[in-house]
Design a protein around this motif. Structure first.
Motif, PDB file in Angstrom:
ATOM      1  N   VAL A   1     -53.648  65.751 -19.341  1.00 31.47           N
ATOM      2  CA  VAL A   1     -55.700  66.113 -19.249  1.00 31.47           C
ATOM      3  C   VAL A   1     -55.735  64.854 -18.988  1.00 31.47           C
ATOM      4  N   TYR A   2     -56.683  64.541 -18.021  1.00 29.48           N
ATOM      5  CA  TYR A   2     -57.088  63.693 -16.629  1.00 29.48           C
ATOM      6  C   TYR A   2     -58.230  63.605 -17.214  1.00 29.48           C
ATOM      7  N   PHE A   3     -59.255  63.160 -17.791  1.00 28.98           N
ATOM      8  CA  PHE A   3     -60.600  63.724 -17.859  1.00 28.98           C
ATOM      9  C   PHE A   3     -61.542  62.184 -16.569  1.00 28.98           C
ATOM     10  N   LEU A   4     -62.199  62.962 -16.017  1.00 34.32           N
ATOM     11  CA  LEU A   4     -62.990  62.524 -15.276  1.00 34.32           C
ATOM     12  C   LEU A   4     -64.373  61.546 -15.433  1.00 34.32           C
ATOM     13  N   LYS A   5     -64.665  60.895 -14.746  1.00 38.18           N
ATOM     14  CA  LYS A   5     -66.282  60.079 -15.035  1.00 38.18           C
ATOM     15  C   LYS A   5     -66.948  60.986 -16.604  1.00 38.18           C
TER      16      LYS A   5
ATOM     17  N   GLY B   1     -62.178  55.206 -16.491  1.00 40.74           N
ATOM     18  CA  GLY B   1     -63.143  54.991 -17.509  1.00 40.74           C
ATOM     19  C   GLY B   1     -62.414  54.121 -18.318  1.00 40.74           C
ATOM     20  N   SER B   2     -63.129  53.231 -18.854  1.00 43.89           N
ATOM     21  CA  SER B   2     -61.858  52.116 -20.528  1.00 43.89           C
ATOM     22  C   SER B   2     -62.339  52.332 -21.462  1.00 43.89           C
ATOM     23  N   LYS B   3     -63.388  53.140 -21.766  1.00 38.05           N
ATOM     24  CA  LYS B   3     -63.487  54.057 -22.680  1.00 38.05           C
ATOM     25  C   LYS B   3     -62.502  54.986 -22.940  1.00 38.05           C
ATOM     26  N   TYR B   4     -62.502  54.995 -22.486  1.00 33.38           N
ATOM     27  CA  TYR B   4     -60.799  56.681 -23.057  1.00 33.38           C
ATOM     28  C   TYR B   4     -60.066  55.517 -23.684  1.00 33.38           C
ATOM     29  N   ALA B   5     -59.328  55.189 -23.143  1.00 39.31           N
ATOM     30  CA  ALA B   5     -57.515  54.147 -23.845  1.00 39.31           C
ATOM     31  C   ALA B   5     -58.309  53.661 -25.222  1.00 39.31           C
ATOM     32  N   ARG B   6     -59.990  53.358 -24.676  1.00 39.77           N
ATOM     33  CA  ARG B   6     -60.184  51.637 -26.089  1.00 39.77           C
ATOM     34  C   ARG B   6     -60.521  53.030 -27.388  1.00 39.77           C
ATOM     35  N   GLU B   7     -60.854  53.842 -27.275  1.00 39.32           N
ATOM     36  CA  GLU B   7     -60.817  55.019 -27.941  1.00 39.32           C
ATOM     37  C   GLU B   7     -60.009  56.484 -27.655  1.00 39.32           C
ATOM     38  N   GLY B   8     -58.635  55.857 -27.854  1.00 45.21           N
ATOM     39  CA  GLY B   8     -57.653  56.976 -28.321  1.00 45.21           C
ATOM     40  C   GLY B   8     -56.860  57.736 -27.176  1.00 45.21           C
TER      41      GLY B   8
ATOM     42  N   ARG C   1     -63.260  45.430 -10.012  1.00 44.47           N
ATOM     43  CA  ARG C   1     -63.079  43.786  -8.430  1.00 44.47           C
ATOM     44  C   ARG C   1     -62.887  44.856  -7.366  1.00 44.47           C
ATOM     45  N   ASN C   2     -62.993  46.536  -6.742  1.00 44.22           N
ATOM     46  CA  ASN C   2     -62.489  46.388  -5.473  1.00 44.22           C
ATOM     47  C   ASN C   2     -61.475  46.912  -5.890  1.00 44.22           C
ATOM     48  N   ARG C   3     -60.722  46.840  -7.462  1.00 48.51           N
ATOM     49  CA  ARG C   3     -59.264  47.386  -7.212  1.00 48.51           C
ATOM     50  C   ARG C   3     -59.124  48.855  -8.475  1.00 48.51           C
ATOM     51  N   LEU C   4     -58.324  49.223  -8.733  1.00 47.06           N
ATOM     52  CA  LEU C   4     -57.800  50.113  -9.488  1.00 47.06           C
ATOM     53  C   LEU C   4     -56.804  49.604 -10.445  1.00 47.06           C
ATOM     54  N   MET C   5     -57.033  49.537 -11.680  1.00 48.91           N
ATOM     55  CA  MET C   5     -55.956  49.008 -12.912  1.00 48.91           C
ATOM     56  C   MET C   5     -55.367  50.390 -14.052  1.00 48.91           C
ATOM     57  N   LEU C   6     -54.704  49.849 -14.530  1.00 52.43           N
ATOM     58  CA  LEU C   6     -53.737  50.685 -16.313  1.00 52.43           C
ATOM     59  C   LEU C   6     -54.885  49.952 -17.457  1.00 52.43           C
ATOM     60  N   LEU C   7     -54.856  50.465 -17.932  1.00 52.54           N
ATOM     61  CA  LEU C   7     -55.795  50.135 -18.880  1.00 52.54           C
ATOM     62  C   LEU C   7     -54.462  50.876 -20.227  1.00 52.54           C
ATOM     63  N   VAL C   8     -53.036  50.548 -21.030  1.00 53.92           N
ATOM     64  CA  VAL C   8     -52.631  51.026 -21.326  1.00 53.92           C
ATOM     65  C   VAL C   8     -52.984  51.257 -23.392  1.00 53.92           C
ATOM     66  N   ASN C   9     -52.973  52.057 -24.381  1.00 53.04           N
ATOM     67  CA  ASN C   9     -52.850  52.073 -25.429  1.00 53.04           C
ATOM     68  C   ASN C   9     -51.664  52.845 -25.914  1.00 53.04           C
ATOM     69  N   ARG C  10     -50.830  51.332 -26.279  1.00 51.95           N
ATOM     70  CA  ARG C  10     -49.474  52.096 -27.122  1.00 51.95           C
ATOM     71  C   ARG C  10     -49.711  53.396 -28.161  1.00 51.95           C
ATOM     72  N   GLU C  11     -50.779  53.041 -28.740  1.00 52.65           N
ATOM     73  CA  GLU C  11     -51.185  53.608 -29.830  1.00 52.65           C
ATOM     74  C   GLU C  11     -51.646  55.258 -30.018  1.00 52.65           C
ATOM     75  N   GLY C  12     -52.246  54.891 -28.141  1.00 49.73           N
ATOM     76  CA  GLY C  12     -52.191  56.567 -27.621  1.00 49.73           C
ATOM     77  C   GLY C  12     -51.719  57.615 -27.443  1.00 49.73           C
TER      78      GLY C  12
ATOM     79  N   SER D   1     -64.152  60.982 -26.698  1.00 47.87           N
ATOM     80  CA  SER D   1     -64.093  60.396 -28.695  1.00 47.87           C
ATOM     81  C   SER D   1     -62.774  61.008 -29.170  1.00 47.87           C
ATOM     82  N   GLU D   2     -63.049  59.465 -30.275  1.00 45.26           N
ATOM     83  CA  GLU D   2     -61.462  59.275 -30.795  1.00 45.26           C
ATOM     84  C   GLU D   2     -60.914  60.420 -31.285  1.00 45.26           C
ATOM     85  N   CYS D   3     -62.012  61.296 -31.565  1.00 52.48           N
ATOM     86  CA  CYS D   3     -60.950  62.682 -32.054  1.00 52.48           C
ATOM     87  C   CYS D   3     -60.524  63.534 -30.741  1.00 52.48           C
TER      88      CYS D   3
END
Lengths: 221, 777
Positions: free
Chosen positions: A130-134, A157-164, A173-184, A141-143
């Motif tokens: 499931v891919y959530f757009l901006k 956006g960073s909120k998704y990984a930060r919240e589960g 900075r004009n680049r795309l990066m992945l923020l990986v939440n291992r717990e997720g 939410s974390e739930c």
């Protein structure tokens, strides 16, 4: 020394002239045309994100029991306000390059917004991704999807990984990066390749309280 | 009180930013979306998507495939919004761009990168000796390798001594090559000086992308060999390195007359690269290479030692020299209709040894030409060693305010000896280069940079044996045995250059893109100059883009052109039937030579009417003042007008067949007279047919129209030529590739090029067979 000074005089004179020309150009162009959203830029960003997501499927592993039978298709849902045709871009990539999830064909769906918690399980029952757009960042939410096994939850956006969620695709900075939440990943019975986590220039592993993405304000898409 | 212009600047600057940064809604141009109260929301459900091919333009589809082809690390390095002039593969790019990838080399049976330029419309690639390929684009050069800028990973590799590029010497292993961007036409603001005909920029892969080991071996049926070995490894959590070695062994070829070309030798090179991510926003690269080449080169003496023929019945020879004649007429103060100077060795009976006993003939080798040609040629072979090394360090980062920047430093040493003409030089060069770019709002992308260069030459001109005899430099100086062919004298040997550029790319709308900027330069060789450029791209619809550009570009005269006295011939002046003296023929370097200035106008059309078809057309007109045409007898500046165009196509009618190619046509007029030193028509077609999943059949055709190699005394006509290369490439898996190629299959041999006024004659470019093996471990 004198020649050096003279040379710099010429140089600064030329620079001044150019500064004037360029700044005048900037002002004129702004004054004449103003500023509107550039959908071309947003579409370009959508293409980058689709390429990231396609790669990400390769680096993720689902437990076989969480996937439908090998000859079935699995669902990939794009959730949110898709004004830049992200889902179509992704569909093109999946079709064209015959991207599968552990050998299963991928079917792409769209959904207008994040459903209520009681609808979630039913709506996403056949989805492995499931891919959530901006647009959904504030509804997330974390739930969300926390009880659903075998669903790779990715958001813009960073909120998704930060919240589960499992992964955030973050523009910085004009680049795309992945923020990986291992717990997720682990909480949804998924595995993430250690090779992905080692790609430090492209990937940051989320640690509560220690993530630099927390201070990065992602651009609006 | 601030001067008026300063006030305007400040107000304009801040005004520009303010307007640029205000949100669209503040400017009232985008209506806020309305929300209807009490609206009934439809039942939420997943909607299956059907592929809508119209949702993406063919350009977008191509870009998407390319993005997916990158690995994640490379993807993360790509800016979402590229800067025009930096990112070449952007479909709205208002420039004529061609990108070569490693497959364009390996699938087409090329050994070196420079050979693959044959597949770039508008570029003319020729082979001279076995160790040199010459590449040039968009006609109007007086020489083989001049007037465009060559870069390898941002390092300028133009040899300022002769104003040429040694494309072979700057080669890198195929395994580390990411791409070669070829930008036809001057890209004034970003590239700057010497990017007159165009630019090619070799970009190597990061060290992280070349992990493991790989070997590439290429052997030709005549014994010419190339071997590359690349090893990449990890040197810490965020650090990668690679080292590589190359060995090239050149087998001896054959001159057009059938004589041995004496062009055997070798070139060995080693390099390294170390990449470290210092922090999330800071990358560091340190790289370098060392190269050593050992070959020989020749000077044709037959044409350079002249004498007066007093036999009025003697017919003028085909290789007569009008400049020597003019010199003699000036000297004697009379017109000499029946007295024609010509090469002493041509014609058999007129033999220097008997007529001019003072010339030490033993100092040059006499080559008896094959039967039927009927003369003896005198030549002097000298060693031409080349030792070069460079180091490159680069820091690149992004600031919190999204300013992307790079700071690069280069140090290079290049030592060579042109033994055939007796010039040795050692060049030490240091470059420091800062570039930055920043998105301002959604529509402006500002790029700017500063650079400085210091060059330090040590030039030594040495007397070569055939020329070491008493000669009068002028009629009024005593005879001396020490007149070298080239003489740098007390001319400057240290040169500095400062430059800066600005460029703003502005998106008027999703379809209209304007890029404007200028490069400023202050240098000891080219003086002060501004090179402005403006480029406009208009996406007419989803499948067609039109672009146009204006640029003003400069080329710096080479050191030889500016500073070297060139003694190109000696004339025997008889004072009786058996006595006489030698008179030197020379011209000084022209330190007043101004930089060449080219105003270039370009228009282009790029179309992708279908997913599997891309078409491009570029038209250009160059108006050049002070174009320098090098080579004896003198360096002269001329006004040159050049017009032409290139057409390219890329077609994949089936998933198993791709067809690429193009054609170019160009006409150049020097002072109103059409030149013939560049083929007016060039064309190429490349077909790759996948016979099986692991087997590709490659066919390549290259056509070059006729041309003439310019010369002061011996112009050589090169007929039109069609070349056909065929090959099979077997790729059983990703780690192994074996290719077998037949090249130039349509004729046994043909001439292509030579160093004008130096060499004896062109070498044969012969039909050849090639085996290439690439193995990755």
């Amino acid at each position: 020394m004198l020649s050096l000074i003279t040379r710099f005089k010429h140089f600064t004179k030329a620079m001044r002239f150019a500064s004037f020309a360029i700044v005048s150009f900037c002002v004129c162009s702004n004054a004449s045309f103003g500023k509107t959203d550039s959908s071309e830029n947003a579409r370009a960003e959508a293409r980058f994100k689709a390429a990231y997501l396609a790669h990400l499927l390769h680096y993720s592993t689902w437990a076989e029991e969480d996937l439908p039978s090998a000859d079935s298709t699995v669902g990939l849902a794009v959730v949110g306000d898709d004004r830049h045709h992200f889902a179509q871009v992704l569909l093109f990539l999946i079709d064209e390059l015959k991207i599968t999830i552990q050998g299963r064909k991928v079917k792409v769906f769209s959904l207008a917004h994040i459903p209520d918690a009681d609808e979630e399980k039913e709506i996403f029952k056949d989805c492995a991704v499931v891919y959530f757009l901006k647009s959904e960042e504030n509804r997330w939410s974390e739930c969300t999807l926390c009880d659903k096994k075998g669903v790779l939850a990715i958001g813009e956006g960073s909120k998704y990984a930060r919240e589960g969620a499992c992964v955030s695709i973050v523009r910085s900075r004009n680049r795309l990066m992945l923020l990986v939440n291992r717990e997720g990943f682990t909480s949804r019975n998924l595995k993430v390749s250690s090779r992905l986590l080692r790609l430090r220039s492209a990937v940051e592993v989320y640690k509560k309280g220690g993530c630099r993405f927390l201070v990065i304000s992602a651009r609006p898409t | 009180m601030l001067p008026f212009t300063h006030s305007v600047l400040i107000v304009s600057f801040f005004g520009g930013f303010l307007f640029g940064l205000l949100p669209a809604s503040v400017l009232g141009q985008v209506p806020l979306a309305g929300i209807e109260a009490n609206a009934t929301l439809p039942k939420l459900e997943l909607i299956p998507l059907e592929r809508n091919d119209d949702a993406l333009t063919p350009f977008e589809k191509s870009e998407l495939r390319r993005l997916f082809g990158l690995d994640l690390r490379e993807l993360a390095r790509r800016p979402v919004h590229g800067v025009l002039g930096y990112e070449q593969e952007y479909w709205r790019n208002p420039a004529s761009v061609h990108v070569l990838r490693p497959d364009d080399i390996s699938l087409n049976g090329h050994v070196l990168t420079v050979e693959a330029f044959r597949g770039v419309p508008g570029m003319h690639v020729t082979r001279g000796t076995g160790y040199d390929d010459f590449a040039i684009m968009r006609n109007f050069s007086g020489s083989s390798t001049e007037k465009f800028l060559a870069m390898v990973d941002g390092r300028e590799v133009l040899q300022i001594m002769g104003g040429t590029v040694n494309a072979t010497g700057e080669g890198v292993p195929l395994e580390i090559l990411d791409r070669v961007e070829i930008i036809r036409g001057p890209g004034a603001s970003i590239w700057g000086t010497n990017a007159v005909s165009g630019v090619y920029n070799v970009v190597t892969k990061s060290a992280a992308a070349t992990q493991g080991d790989s070997v590439r071996l290429v052997i030709r049926d005549d014994g010419t060999f190339l071997g590359d070995y690349v090893h990449g490894g990890q040197a810490g959590e965020n650090a990668f390195y690679r080292v590589w070695f190359r060995d090239q062994e050149y087998a001896e070829g054959t001159l057009n007359s059938g004589l041995p070309a004496k062009d055997d030798g070798y070139f060995r090179k080693a390099g390294f690269r170390y990449d470290k991510t210092l922090s999330r926003d800071l990358d560091f690269t340190f790289a370098g290479a060392l190269g050593k080449r050992r070959v020989h080169h020749v000077l044709d003496l037959s044409q350079r030692l002249l004498y007066m023929n007093y036999d009025p019945d003697k017919e003028p020879d085909a290789v007569d020299n009008p400049h020597a004649l003019a010199a003699m007429e000036t000297f004697l103060g009379m017109t000499l209709p029946a007295i024609v100077p010509y090469a002493f060795a041509v014609g058999g009976e007129d033999n220097l040894k008997t007529l001019v006993p003072s010339w030490p003939i033993s100092r040059a080798s006499a080559t008896t030409m094959p039967a039927g040609l009927g003369f003896t040629r005198y030549e002097y072979w000298g060693e031409m060693p080349h030792d070069a090394g460079h180091l490159r360090a680069k820091l690149s980062g992004v600031t919190d305010s999204d300013l992307e920047w790079t700071l690069a430093g280069y140090a290079e040493q290049y030592k060579t000896f042109l033994g055939h003409v007796g010039r040795r030089w050692d060049r030490k060069q240091y470059d420091l280069d800062f570039k930055a770019n920043k998105l301002i709002g959604d529509r402006h992308h500002l790029a700017f940079g500063l650079a400085t260069r210091h060059m330090d030459f040590d030039v030594e001109d040495i007397m070569t044996p055939p020329w070491g005899f008493d000669t009068n430099d002028t009629l009024f100086t005593p005879a001396s045995p020490n007149i070298t062919i080239l003489d740098h004298g007390d001319s400057p040997t240290k040169f500095d250059r400062f430059s800066a550029f600005f460029q703003d790319s502005y998106e008027f709308s999703d379809s209209l893109l304007l890029s404007a900027g200028a490069k400023f330069e202050e240098s000891d060789l080219a003086g002060t100059g501004v090179q402005p450029g403006a480029r406009l791209s208009w996406a007419v619809n989803e499948t067609n883009v039109l672009w146009s550009a204006y640029s003003r570009a400069y080329r710096t005269p080479s050191l030889v052109e500016r500073y070297s006295k060139v003694s190109y011939a000696r004339v025997w002046v008889p004072t009786s039937a058996t006595t006489g003296f030698w008179l030197n023929q020379s011209f000084p370097g022209n330190s007043d030579l101004e930089k060449e200035e080219t105003d270039a106008f370009e228009v282009g059309w790029r179309s992708q009417p279908r997913d599997d078809l891309t078409l491009e057309l570029s038209l250009y007109h160059y108006d050049t003042t002070n174009a320098i045409f090098s080579g004896p007898p003198i360096y002269e500046a001329h006004d040159v007008k050049t017009s032409g165009g290139e057409f390219t196509f890329d077609y994949s009618p089936f998933h198993y067949w791709t067809l690429k190619g193009g054609a170019s046509r160009t006409i150049s007029k020097k002072e109103g007279v059409e030149t013939d030193n560049f083929p007016k028509t060039l064309a190429n077609v490349s077909s790759h047919l996948r016979l099986r999943d692991d087997l590709i059949f490659s066919q390549n055709f290259y056509y070059a129209a006729e041309r003439t190699i310019a010369s002061a005394y011996n112009p050589i006509f090169i007929p039109a030529h069609l070349r056909m290369d065929l090959g099979f490439i077997w790729r059983p898996d990703e780690s192994l590739e074996i290719g077998l190629f037949g090249r130039d299959l349509l004729d046994p041999h043909h001439p292509e090029n030579m160093y004008q006024d130096l060499e004896l004659e062109p070498a044969r470019v012969e039909r050849s067979f090639l085996l290439s093996i690439t193995k990755r471990f």
